[in-house]
Design a protein around this motif. Structure first.
Motif, PDB file in Angstrom:
ATOM      1  N   HIS A  48      33.544  36.798  34.734  1.00  0.00           N
ATOM      2  CA  HIS A  48      33.374  38.191  35.142  1.00  0.00           C
ATOM      3  C   HIS A  48      34.104  39.191  34.242  1.00  0.00           C
ATOM      4  CE1 HIS A  48      30.988  37.137  38.571  1.00  0.00           C
ATOM      5  NE2 HIS A  48      31.846  36.162  38.810  1.00  0.00           N
ATOM      6  N   ASP A  49      34.789  38.663  33.237  1.00  0.00           N
ATOM      7  CA  ASP A  49      35.370  39.558  32.234  1.00  0.00           C
ATOM      8  C   ASP A  49      34.300  39.998  31.232  1.00  0.00           C
ATOM      9  OD1 ASP A  49      37.921  39.463  33.331  1.00  0.00           O
ATOM     10  OD2 ASP A  49      38.446  37.657  32.179  1.00  0.00           O
ATOM     11  N   VAL A  50      33.192  39.270  31.203  1.00  0.00           N
ATOM     12  CA  VAL A  50      32.074  39.602  30.316  1.00  0.00           C
ATOM     13  C   VAL A  50      31.014  40.295  31.162  1.00  0.00           C
ATOM     14  CG1 VAL A  50      30.291  38.691  28.791  1.00  0.00           C
ATOM     15  CG2 VAL A  50      32.555  37.602  28.863  1.00  0.00           C
ATOM     16  N   LEU A  51      30.802  41.564  30.872  1.00  0.00           N
ATOM     17  CA  LEU A  51      29.820  42.357  31.617  1.00  0.00           C
ATOM     18  C   LEU A  51      28.420  42.126  31.049  1.00  0.00           C
ATOM     19  CD1 LEU A  51      30.870  44.186  33.861  1.00  0.00           C
ATOM     20  CD2 LEU A  51      30.380  46.128  32.414  1.00  0.00           C
ATOM     21  N   PRO A  52      27.417  41.940  31.913  1.00  0.00           N
ATOM     22  CA  PRO A  52      26.043  41.812  31.403  1.00  0.00           C
ATOM     23  C   PRO A  52      25.637  43.053  30.614  1.00  0.00           C
ATOM     24  CG  PRO A  52      26.144  41.292  33.743  1.00  0.00           C
ATOM     25  CD  PRO A  52      27.478  41.854  33.358  1.00  0.00           C
ATOM     26  N   ARG A  53      24.731  42.834  29.689  1.00  0.00           N
ATOM     27  CA  ARG A  53      24.273  43.903  28.779  1.00  0.00           C
ATOM     28  C   ARG A  53      23.793  45.142  29.535  1.00  0.00           C
ATOM     29  NH1 ARG A  53      20.957  40.968  25.381  1.00  0.00           N
ATOM     30  NH2 ARG A  53      19.475  40.907  27.092  1.00  0.00           N
ATOM     31  N   ASP A  54      23.044  44.937  30.638  1.00  0.00           N
ATOM     32  CA  ASP A  54      22.503  46.100  31.353  1.00  0.00           C
ATOM     33  C   ASP A  54      23.597  46.930  32.000  1.00  0.00           C
ATOM     34  OD1 ASP A  54      22.838  43.929  33.247  1.00  0.00           O
ATOM     35  OD2 ASP A  54      21.581  45.023  34.659  1.00  0.00           O
ATOM     36  N   LEU A  55      24.678  46.287  32.447  1.00  0.00           N
ATOM     37  CA  LEU A  55      25.771  47.054  33.049  1.00  0.00           C
ATOM     38  C   LEU A  55      26.607  47.760  31.983  1.00  0.00           C
ATOM     39  CD1 LEU A  55      26.977  44.695  35.927  1.00  0.00           C
ATOM     40  CD2 LEU A  55      25.372  46.624  36.031  1.00  0.00           C
ATOM     41  N   CYS A  56      26.742  47.144  30.816  1.00  0.00           N
ATOM     42  CA  CYS A  56      27.473  47.790  29.708  1.00  0.00           C
ATOM     43  C   CYS A  56      26.738  49.043  29.225  1.00  0.00           C
ATOM     44  CB  CYS A  56      27.616  46.825  28.533  1.00  0.00           C
ATOM     45  SG  CYS A  56      28.777  45.495  28.808  1.00  0.00           S
ATOM     46  N   ARG A 110      30.730  38.970  41.606  1.00  0.00           N
ATOM     47  CA  ARG A 110      31.889  38.080  41.730  1.00  0.00           C
ATOM     48  C   ARG A 110      31.757  37.190  42.965  1.00  0.00           C
ATOM     49  NH1 ARG A 110      34.612  42.076  39.099  1.00  0.00           N
ATOM     50  NH2 ARG A 110      35.182  43.367  40.850  1.00  0.00           N
ATOM     51  N   HIS A 111      31.226  37.761  44.028  1.00  0.00           N
ATOM     52  CA  HIS A 111      31.062  37.014  45.276  1.00  0.00           C
ATOM     53  C   HIS A 111      29.902  36.005  45.180  1.00  0.00           C
ATOM     54  CE1 HIS A 111      30.860  36.126  49.532  1.00  0.00           C
ATOM     55  NE2 HIS A 111      29.576  36.451  49.503  1.00  0.00           N
ATOM     56  N   LEU A 112      28.750  36.444  44.681  1.00  0.00           N
ATOM     57  CA  LEU A 112      27.564  35.578  44.640  1.00  0.00           C
ATOM     58  C   LEU A 112      27.604  34.532  43.529  1.00  0.00           C
ATOM     59  CD1 LEU A 112      24.647  38.099  45.291  1.00  0.00           C
ATOM     60  CD2 LEU A 112      25.575  36.391  46.865  1.00  0.00           C
ATOM     61  N   PHE A 113      28.235  34.885  42.428  1.00  0.00           N
ATOM     62  CA  PHE A 113      28.251  34.005  41.258  1.00  0.00           C
ATOM     63  C   PHE A 113      29.687  33.754  40.791  1.00  0.00           C
ATOM     64  CE2 PHE A 113      24.284  36.447  41.176  1.00  0.00           C
ATOM     65  CZ  PHE A 113      23.339  35.423  41.132  1.00  0.00           C
ATOM     66  N   PRO A 114      30.480  33.070  41.600  1.00  0.00           N
ATOM     67  CA  PRO A 114      31.888  32.859  41.233  1.00  0.00           C
ATOM     68  C   PRO A 114      32.050  32.036  39.951  1.00  0.00           C
ATOM     69  CG  PRO A 114      31.317  31.541  43.159  1.00  0.00           C
ATOM     70  CD  PRO A 114      30.153  32.442  42.872  1.00  0.00           C
ATOM     71  N   MET A 115      31.012  31.291  39.565  1.00  0.00           N
ATOM     72  CA  MET A 115      31.095  30.429  38.384  1.00  0.00           C
ATOM     73  C   MET A 115      30.970  31.204  37.069  1.00  0.00           C
ATOM     74  SD  MET A 115      27.864  30.890  39.492  1.00  0.00           S
ATOM     75  CE  MET A 115      27.492  29.769  40.809  1.00  0.00           C
ATOM     76  N   LEU A 116      30.588  32.462  37.117  1.00  0.00           N
ATOM     77  CA  LEU A 116      30.412  33.252  35.896  1.00  0.00           C
ATOM     78  C   LEU A 116      31.744  33.803  35.401  1.00  0.00           C
ATOM     79  CD1 LEU A 116      27.225  35.326  36.807  1.00  0.00           C
ATOM     80  CD2 LEU A 116      27.362  33.197  35.487  1.00  0.00           C
ATOM     81  N   ASP A 133      29.515  54.838  37.369  1.00  0.00           N
ATOM     82  CA  ASP A 133      30.757  54.078  37.543  1.00  0.00           C
ATOM     83  C   ASP A 133      30.834  53.434  38.924  1.00  0.00           C
ATOM     84  OD1 ASP A 133      31.562  54.696  34.973  1.00  0.00           O
ATOM     85  OD2 ASP A 133      32.864  56.355  35.594  1.00  0.00           O
ATOM     86  N   GLU A 134      30.475  54.188  39.952  1.00  0.00           N
ATOM     87  CA  GLU A 134      30.504  53.660  41.316  1.00  0.00           C
ATOM     88  C   GLU A 134      29.546  52.480  41.458  1.00  0.00           C
ATOM     89  OE1 GLU A 134      29.479  55.064  45.881  1.00  0.00           O
ATOM     90  OE2 GLU A 134      28.633  56.179  44.183  1.00  0.00           O
ATOM     91  N   VAL A 135      28.348  52.605  40.921  1.00  0.00           N
ATOM     92  CA  VAL A 135      27.339  51.556  41.055  1.00  0.00           C
ATOM     93  C   VAL A 135      27.731  50.322  40.248  1.00  0.00           C
ATOM     94  CG1 VAL A 135      24.939  50.964  40.552  1.00  0.00           C
ATOM     95  CG2 VAL A 135      25.499  53.135  41.645  1.00  0.00           C
ATOM     96  N   VAL A 136      28.217  50.493  39.039  1.00  0.00           N
ATOM     97  CA  VAL A 136      28.641  49.351  38.229  1.00  0.00           C
ATOM     98  C   VAL A 136      29.792  48.621  38.927  1.00  0.00           C
ATOM     99  CG1 VAL A 136      29.721  48.657  36.042  1.00  0.00           C
ATOM    100  CG2 VAL A 136      27.770  50.231  36.037  1.00  0.00           C
ATOM    101  N   ASP A 137      30.738  49.343  39.478  1.00  0.00           N
ATOM    102  CA  ASP A 137      31.834  48.702  40.220  1.00  0.00           C
ATOM    103  C   ASP A 137      31.303  47.909  41.413  1.00  0.00           C
ATOM    104  OD1 ASP A 137      33.718  49.733  38.479  1.00  0.00           O
ATOM    105  OD2 ASP A 137      34.351  51.354  39.832  1.00  0.00           O
ATOM    106  N   TYR A 138      30.343  48.488  42.128  1.00  0.00           N
ATOM    107  CA  TYR A 138      29.750  47.810  43.276  1.00  0.00           C
ATOM    108  C   TYR A 138      29.049  46.516  42.838  1.00  0.00           C
ATOM    109  CZ  TYR A 138      26.717  46.717  47.179  1.00  0.00           C
ATOM    110  OH  TYR A 138      26.084  46.054  48.202  1.00  0.00           O
ATOM    111  N   VAL A 139      28.213  46.606  41.807  1.00  0.00           N
ATOM    112  CA  VAL A 139      27.464  45.440  41.332  1.00  0.00           C
ATOM    113  C   VAL A 139      28.419  44.363  40.837  1.00  0.00           C
ATOM    114  CG1 VAL A 139      25.833  44.622  39.580  1.00  0.00           C
ATOM    115  CG2 VAL A 139      25.356  46.724  40.855  1.00  0.00           C
ATOM    116  N   ARG A 140      29.456  44.743  40.131  1.00  0.00           N
ATOM    117  CA  ARG A 140      30.447  43.762  39.667  1.00  0.00           C
ATOM    118  C   ARG A 140      31.095  43.037  40.837  1.00  0.00           C
ATOM    119  NH1 ARG A 140      34.406  45.882  35.171  1.00  0.00           N
ATOM    120  NH2 ARG A 140      34.727  43.640  34.996  1.00  0.00           N
ATOM    121  N   SER A 141      31.404  43.758  41.888  1.00  0.00           N
ATOM    122  CA  SER A 141      32.013  43.154  43.070  1.00  0.00           C
ATOM    123  C   SER A 141      31.069  42.143  43.727  1.00  0.00           C
ATOM    124  CB  SER A 141      32.394  44.259  44.058  1.00  0.00           C
ATOM    125  OG  SER A 141      32.804  43.709  45.277  1.00  0.00           O
ATOM    126  N   VAL A 142      29.819  42.525  43.875  1.00  0.00           N
ATOM    127  CA  VAL A 142      28.826  41.629  44.486  1.00  0.00           C
ATOM    128  C   VAL A 142      28.615  40.398  43.611  1.00  0.00           C
ATOM    129  CG1 VAL A 142      26.408  41.408  45.177  1.00  0.00           C
ATOM    130  CG2 VAL A 142      27.683  43.466  45.771  1.00  0.00           C
TER     131      VAL A 142
END
Length: 172
Positions: free
Chosen positions: A37-45, A29-35, A18-27
Motif C-alpha cells: 500500500h506504499d505503492v499507489l495505483p497509477r489511476d490514483l496517482c 487496505r482493508h480488501l487487499f491486505p496482501m498488496l 484528496d478526500e476520495v483518494v484517501d477513502y479509496v486507499r483506506s478501502v
C-alpha cells in the motif's frame, strides 16, 4: 443523481480528489491486505488526468445525508494490460474500477445503482464495451457482476491473484 432521499451520487471534481483518494486507499487496505500500500495505483496517482480530464474517465461517489462517502465507482480508458489473455481488437473499451460500498449500505441496491449510473454514462459516451475484473476471494463479487449483465471472458492469475475478467456490451 439520487439513490434514496438521503443518498446522492455525484461526479468528482478537483476539490474532492484528496478526500476520495484517501477513502479509496483506506478501502483497498482493508480488501487487499496482501498488496503493497506504499505503492499507489497509477489511476490514483494521476486521479485528475484519469477521471476528470480524460474523456473516457469518470469517478462517482455516493454520499449520505451527513456528506460521508458511502460508495464509489469509476471508469477509465482500458490500458490493455491483459492482452496476453484476451484482446478487444478495435472495439472501444472502458474499464470499471473501484466499486466499493460501505458495509452498512450493502444489500440495499446501492452498488447496482452505481453500476447503472456508470452504464448510463458509458452509453452517452458511445462506449462499446465495459470491462472489469474481480477476484474469487471477494465474497459474492462474480455473482454480483453477472447480475449486472457482465459476462465471463476468462480467469487467469495476475500478480499472484486469481482474476476473473468480465465484459459487457453497451447498447447505445
Amino acid at each position: 443523481m439520487i439513490f434514496e432521499d438521503n443518498v446522492t451520487i455525484v461526479s468528482i471534481g478537483k476539490m474532492q480528489i484528496d478526500e476520495v483518494v484517501d477513502y479509496v486507499r483506506s478501502v483497498r487496505r482493508h480488501l487487499f491486505p496482501m498488496l503493497d500500500h506504499d505503492v499507489l495505483p497509477r489511476d490514483l496517482c494521476a486521479f485528475e488526468e484519469t477521471y476528470i480530464k480524460d474523456k473516457d474517465g469518470v469517478f462517482l461517489v455516493a454520499r449520505d445525508s451527513n456528506d460521508n462517502i458511502i460508495g464509489t465507482i469509476g471508469m477509465l480508458k482500458y490500458d490493455g494490460r491483459f492482452t496476453d489473455h484476451f484482446n478487444f481488437g478495435d472495439s472501444s473499451v472502458t474499464e470499471v474500477v473501484k466499486l466499493f460500498v460501505e458495509p452498512h449500505w450493502r444489500r440495499r441496491g446501492l452498488a447496482s445503482y452505481l453500476v447503472q449510473c456508470l452504464k448510463d454514462i458509458a452509453a452517452e459516451r458511445d462506449v462499446q464495451n465495459l470491462y472489469m475484473h474481480t477476484h474469487p476471494f471477494l465474497p459474492g463479487a462474480e455473482v454480483f457482476w453477472a447480475k449486472q449483465s457482465f459476462n465471463n471472458l476468462i480467469s487467469s492469475v495476475h500478480d499472484g491473484l486469481e482474476t476473473i475478467h468480465m465484459v459487457m456490451q453497451i447498447e447505445s
